[in-house]
Scaffold this motif. Structure first.
Motif, mmCIF file in Angstrom:
data_model
loop_
_atom_site.group_PDB
_atom_site.id
_atom_site.type_symbol
_atom_site.label_atom_id
_atom_site.label_comp_id
_atom_site.label_asym_id
_atom_site.label_seq_id
_atom_site.Cartn_x
_atom_site.Cartn_y
_atom_site.Cartn_z
ATOM 1 N N ALA A 157 -4.566 -5.651 5.449
ATOM 2 C CA ALA A 157 -3.837 -5.004 4.252
ATOM 3 C C ALA A 157 -4.802 -5.211 2.957
ATOM 4 N N ARG A 158 -4.961 -4.118 2.146
ATOM 5 C CA ARG A 158 -6.029 -4.167 1.213
ATOM 6 C C ARG A 158 -5.483 -5.008 -0.028
ATOM 7 N N TYR A 159 -4.185 -5.059 -0.494
ATOM 8 C CA TYR A 159 -3.932 -5.749 -1.696
ATOM 9 C C TYR A 159 -2.685 -6.603 -1.433
ATOM 10 N N LEU A 160 -2.606 -7.219 -0.172
ATOM 11 C CA LEU A 160 -1.504 -8.180 -0.070
ATOM 12 C C LEU A 160 -1.665 -9.416 -0.499
ATOM 13 N N LEU A 161 -2.908 -10.012 -0.936
ATOM 14 C CA LEU A 161 -3.045 -11.367 -1.301
ATOM 15 C C LEU A 161 -3.554 -11.399 -2.887
ATOM 16 N N MET A 220 -5.144 -7.284 -7.490
ATOM 17 C CA MET A 220 -6.476 -6.540 -8.291
ATOM 18 C C MET A 220 -7.568 -6.243 -7.467
ATOM 19 N N ARG A 221 -7.773 -6.995 -6.324
ATOM 20 C CA ARG A 221 -9.176 -6.884 -5.423
ATOM 21 C C ARG A 221 -8.926 -6.950 -4.242
ATOM 22 N N LYS A 222 -9.525 -5.662 -3.676
ATOM 23 C CA LYS A 222 -9.199 -5.122 -2.599
ATOM 24 C C LYS A 222 -9.844 -6.161 -1.355
#
Length: 376
Positions: free
Chosen positions: A123-127, A130-132
């Protein structure tokens, strides 16, 4: 599995317990990283390419605008065999409250749909909103590495609960100022921890080389696998598009070289040197020989369509994909009469006897990645 409360990643109590449903460990594989030597098919037996059909799945990262239950229903109606479930805010968020109950509900829905499942962690922005794709196992800040490690641990436990065939992950890219030696050390440490968690849960990991990341190709996967002691539990996710993008061998040969480690396969079209996941027919890959190689390797895992930028047309794209793949698969048992570009080739010839996987082909020149598309 224990339910979680709290606002976001890194602040939740640990997920506890491992699911009873677990994948079987394969027999060990040789530590030698050299080419796979295919065994001749015994006389009288059908060639593997004429045997069982491949099992196609579709990634939920390409159904971002659908409810999970609706996406599962679409895939079942279209005739898919499985689903690649990306843990994300819209599909089984591993950090939202009530995780245990939601995992049970998802498992029931997947079983009702009659689908096999692989769990994905890209997933791109789960964590980080702001940062992919950040943080990663390579991140300079220890708390960032710990957050990624915790996501992998949760994914492993969820995978065990769902009876997943594999849990997928990748290396990530090093932060500025991080040396390659530092990045590799952090990656090995993180993978060792993930392997211990996977061993406890009875889950197989499926590591994916990703263009632009520290481990970008099959050679990088072999290096990591050897550094960790050649563990069978660290299988490989082979992305067919990535083979076209940057590997030195043709796509069918990549399948042959990876056959002893395959835990999961991703598939889409792609062009040489450009990391952009394309619908089938929009790139350069000739798919019948690729599917032939997978069947010749006796691969029985999921072959998952990976089109994360096509959620706006998910149902239509999923329908086109399964129709394309089934048509391409029908070509694999026969040497075809090909006219036109690879994406439009049709098979018209009758089956011919086959006795072995095609001979190795000469490596092609390394590809220089285009900067126009960053890692998916």
């Amino acid at each position: 599995m224990t339910a979680h409360q709290g606002p976001g990643p890194g602040t939740h109590p640990a997920v506890t317990g491992a699911g009873a449903a677990a994948t079987e460990a394969r027999p060990g594989v040789a530590a030698d990283a050299g080419p796979v030597r295919p065994e001749p098919v015994p006389q009288g037996e059908p060639h593997p390419a004429q045997a069982e059909p491949l099992r196609f799945a579709y990634g939920t990262n390409g159904f971002a605008d659908h409810r999970l239950t609706d996406a599962l229903a679409v895939l079942t109606d279209l005739g898919y065999d499985g689903v690649s479930l990306t843990l994300d805010h819209q599909h089984l968020d591993p950090y939202a409250p009530g995780l245990a109950a939601r995992v049970r509900d998802a498992g029931r829905a997947i079983r009702r749909a009659g689908l096999a499942v692989v769990v994905e962690t890209g997933a791109r922005y789960l964590l980080d909103p702001m940062r992919k794709h950040r943080p990663t196992l390579l991140s300079a800040e220890p708390q960032g590495r710990a957050a990624r490690q915790e996501l992998l641990r949760r994914a492993i436990v969820i995978g065990a609960e769902l009876g997943a065939e594999a849990v997928h992950f990748w290396s990530g890219t090093p932060d500025p100022g991080t040396t390659r030696d530092e990045a590799w050390r952090r990656l090995e440490e993180g993978c060792a921890t993930a392997l211990a968690d996977a061993e406890q849960a009875g889950v197989r990991l499926a590591f994916e080389p990703e263009p632009g990341m520290l481990v970008a190709d099959l050679a990088g996967y072999r290096k990591l696998w050897r550094a960790l002691g050649a563990p069978d539990r660290l299988g490989l996710t082979l992305d067919i598009g990535h083979c076209r993008c940057l590997e030195p061998y043709p796509e069918p040969r990549c399948v042959e070289l990876a056959a002893d480690s395959l835990a999961h396969v991703q598939i889409e079209d792609m062009r040489r040197g450009v990391h952009e996941h394309l619908p089938f027919g929009a790139g350069e890959i000739d798919f019948p020989p690729v599917l032939d190689a997978l069947r010749a390797a006796r691969y029985r895992g999921l072959v998952s369509v990976e089109l994360p930028r096509h959620s706006h047309a998910a149902s239509t794209t999923a329908r086109h994909s399964i129709e394309f793949l089934r048509a391409a698969e029908a070509c694999t048992a026969a040497p075809a009469t090909h006219t036109g570009p690879p994406a439009s080739r049709a098979c018209t010839a009758a089956p011919a006897p086959r006795t072995a996987v095609p001979a190795p082909r000469t490596p092609r020149a390394p590809a220089h990645l285009s900067k126009e598309v960053t890692p998916t």
